[in-house]
Design an enzyme around this catalytic site. Structure first.
Site, short mmCIF file in Angstrom:
data_model
loop_
_atom_site.label_atom_id
_atom_site.label_comp_id
_atom_site.label_asym_id
_atom_site.label_seq_id
_atom_site.Cartn_x
_atom_site.Cartn_y
_atom_site.Cartn_z
NE ARG A 1 -4.27 -1.38 0.04
CZ ARG A 1 -4.44 -2.41 -0.77
NH1 ARG A 1 -3.46 -2.75 -1.61
NH2 ARG A 1 -5.57 -3.10 -0.77
CG HIS B 1 -2.81 -0.37 -7.11
ND1 HIS B 1 -3.37 0.31 -6.06
CD2 HIS B 1 -2.79 -1.68 -6.73
CE1 HIS B 1 -3.66 -0.53 -5.09
NE2 HIS B 1 -3.31 -1.75 -5.47
#
Length: 312
Positions: free
Chosen positions: A227, A275
């Site tokens: 993250r 991502h």
């Protein structure tokens, strides 16, 4: 058996059809605002509060490996889901292989000094460089869950010294295990390539900061696959500018999409992807969810349940 489905971007019709094929005795529908009809299971990603609130569900499945977003919403809206209702995340479902591909390719990229050769190419310089040895290229994995185990397994084949750092001791063949804050320094001191696969919890936010980076060997590399909030971006850039870090590969960011004004875009030793390191693969997800629901209906033990207190 009634199943409701909600995802803001997935093709709901495909998922409904695939789930009904995998679970012939189930009736599956896309949830829409105003649907208060009974349901036994819910498959969700970023669900509205009203979708789950007040329902007597047997279980909820988050359509991803990370559950920080839904847990954050549950903390803000406790009425959204009774604490007795189990929450499941997707276990692997093809993400393990994707993480293996990403991690191995990047470690080899740095090990073979392809970043250095690209820099030489940009200067039109023909200059063979000294090779690194595997013995000096220790890889440390922060986070030893399902994906961390997969990444360690794939790197073993390449002969790199491996270590992992986690909450509990691991007994993975060929991997040194370090536990807790008291062993973090020892883990970092010999880690040439740091791979972050930690869950997003209150304890891990901002963990990759100047204090942590200073404990790595000079010329280390950072690969963030977890993250964006794990990384203090200003500290990372400072470590790159000072030479403490030789390079960073980032797939996740504290703000996504990454703002155009971010200095990460322009830093010569930062590489990035948007991502995509491991995305949900629908067929594998359907297989896991249908298998788990079948086990739950039979009262059999299952895996993948989220510990809400721990955050993963």
């Amino acid at each position: 058996m009634e199943i409701i489905f909600y995802h803001p971007t997935f093709n709901a019709a495909w998922w409904v059809n695939a789930l009904e094929k995998a679970l012939p005795h189930a009736r599956v529908r896309e949830w829409k605002v105003g649907d208060n009809n009974p349901a036994d299971y819910a498959l969700v990603w970023q669900p509205p509060v009203e979708m789950l609130a007040g329902r007597r569900l047997k279980a909820v499945f988050a359509l991803g490996a990370g559950v920080d977003a839904i847990l954050s919403k549950l903390n803000a809206h406790p009425e959204m889901l009774d604490a007795s209702i189990p929450l499941f995340r997707l276990e692997d479902t093809g993400m393990g292989l994707q993480m293996q591909e990403y991690a191995v390719s990047q470690v080899l990229h740095w090990f073979r000094r392809f970043d250095d050769y690209q820099a030489l190419k940009n200067q039109a310089l023909w200059k063979p460089l000294p090779e690194y040895t595997r013995e000096e290229f220790s890889v440390g994995i922060m986070g030893a869950g399902v994906l961390g185990a997969k990444v360690a397994e794939s790197l073993q084949a390449w002969g790199f010294p491996l270590r992992c750092w986690s909450r509990s001791r691991k007994s993975w063949p060929g991997v040194e295990s370090y536990v807790g804050r008291e062993e973090l320094r020892a883990f970092l001191n010999q880690t040439r390539v740091l791979i972050n696969l930690l869950p997003n919890t209150a304890q891990t936010v901002g963990i990759i900061n100047s204090e942590l980076l200073d404990q790595l060997p000079d010329g280390a590399y950072v690969l963030n696959l977890a993250r964006g909030v794990h990384v203090q971006e200003a500290d990372l850039l400072a470590a790159l500018d000072s030479g403490k870090l030789k390079g960073a590969m980032l797939d996740v960011f504290s703000q996504e999409p990454l703002p155009q004004e971010s200095p990460l875009w322009r830093h010569p030793r930062v590489a990035m992807t948007p991502h995509i390191a491991a995305v949900t693969r629908p067929a594998e997800a359907i297989d896991y969810i249908s298998r788990t629901i079948t086990q739950l209906e039979k009262g059999e033990p299952v895996t993948g349940q989220v510990d809400r207190a721990r955050g993963y």
